[in-house]
Design an enzyme around this catalytic site. Sequence first.
Site, PDB file in Angstrom:
ATOM      1  CB  CYS A  82      -1.247 -12.402   3.129  1.00 32.77           C
ATOM      2  SG  CYS A  82      -2.394 -11.177   2.467  1.00 32.77           S
ATOM      3  CB  CYS A 177      -8.938 -10.447   6.103  1.00 33.30           C
ATOM      4  SG  CYS A 177      -8.257  -9.062   5.170  1.00 33.30           S
ATOM      5  CE1 TYR A 328      -6.816  10.594 -17.132  1.00 37.59           C
ATOM      6  CE2 TYR A 328      -6.526  12.746 -16.094  1.00 37.59           C
ATOM      7  CZ  TYR A 328      -6.174  11.826 -17.061  1.00 37.59           C
ATOM      8  OH  TYR A 328      -5.184  12.136 -17.967  1.00 37.59           O
ATOM      9  CD  GLU A 349     -13.249   7.407 -15.954  1.00 41.24           C
ATOM     10  OE1 GLU A 349     -12.773   6.320 -16.304  1.00 41.24           O
ATOM     11  OE2 GLU A 349     -12.688   8.179 -15.155  1.00 41.24           O
ATOM     12  CB  CYS A 425      -3.063   6.925  -6.368  1.00 42.46           C
ATOM     13  SG  CYS A 425      -3.051   6.425  -8.102  1.00 42.46           S
TER      14      CYS A 425
END
Length: 467
Positions: A82, A177, A328, A349, A425
């Site tokens: 994974c 998970c 944004y 946005e 990010c």
Amino acid sequence: MAKFRGKRKVLEQVKIEGIAAEGKCIARVNDEVLFVEGVAPGDVVDVLITRKKKNFMEGKPLTFHEYSKDRVKPFCQHFGICGGCKWQHIPYDIQLKYKHQQVIDNLERIGKIPLPEVSPILGSSKIKYYRNKLEYTFSNWKWLTQDEIATGEELDRRGLGFHVPGSFDKILDIETCYHQPDPSNEIRLSVRKYCLENDVPFFDLKRRTGNVRNLIIRNSSLDQWMVIVQFAMEHEKNMGLMEHIKTSFPHIHSLQYVINDKGNETFHDLEVKLYSGEAHITEAMEDVQFRVGPKSFYQTNAAQAYELYKIARDYAGLKGDEVVYDLYTGTGTIANFIAKDAKKVIGLEYVEAAIEDAKLNSEINGVTNTEFYAGDMRELLNDDFMSNHDRPDVIITDPPRAGMHEDVIEMLLKIEAEKIVYVSCNPATQARDLALLDVKYTVKKVQPVDMFPQTHHVENVVLLERK
């Protein structure tokens, strides 16, 4: 020393030196740069070369001769297949060290601008069970492990889990998970068991046959849960599955489903049908609440998003008489979070549905000093917009990974707000944008934030002040 495995070269006794971009580790062999996945700094390994370019090589480990002292045993049985938590074998304090350095390297090497001392990275209080949304895919052609293949038995190939990296039609059947708290695992396992026992046809991603195709599980800090099932078509067994989920997990706040016959699993253009409960769940930050619908975006690590937004608010330094632009803005999370501290907040946005959510979030919180507008940022934020709206004292921008378009940056330079708070990010594209803003702005503060433990991803908040 090198040998060959078939036509591919194997480099022996390679000492892994550090971590590079995108979470890959780096080594140097005869002055050539080598990137390797699945290893840790300090490992000594034989590496199979999978890609050779003029300036670098890529490879994967074959044999470990020495394990790094900076290595821990992965906690997940699916680690290595994974692709969700590729840094489980690296202790969290060392993960943070490399993420912090990644921010510095990007700002220095790409931005090449004067910088203050970068604040120590803010780690996540949770390094497991921190996500509030997971998407699982059904497949009748699940990935087989080496142990399963070795049995030589005819195995049931139906599975429910995650896509195997590099193989769009193979699904790794997930047992446990560690991303999302319970009852997330219980819900997934119960759904899988019901579908297997009742011969609900699993979707075939390649042939586009079968029916049940996707399971989305969302939760909030208020312990509200949303489950969405995607079916390929209307089918007599659909409602049996939905009723099973409803009766097995009565605390689910919102149970919905989608009929999706498209070639992909996106459903933003499709009707989401409510089976039971409410059409949304509720998230909260301090005294502000946010409605999260099936199509709403909300930061995946809610607890750490709160820390991120507090930093942005602190950097903005609002006194109550400022006009703030929130670029944004998404569903208006930051805009509504800071609204009580500002004179007015204007959110922009691209996604129209997100703007409708932002307006609704203002309404349910009694926030009256926000305005929201939808459109492509480079076309929306222009001279006409500025002539019809108050000029901002502070701009908060939180763009996607690609960063801001040059036209948007040119407009920011023309607007000349006193402060810009840049939430990113992707420190690499952020560094590129900061270099362009350097004409009129000075970087005053830098705060890295870890939103995604066990991965290489890192967020960064920068305060810029007009020169």
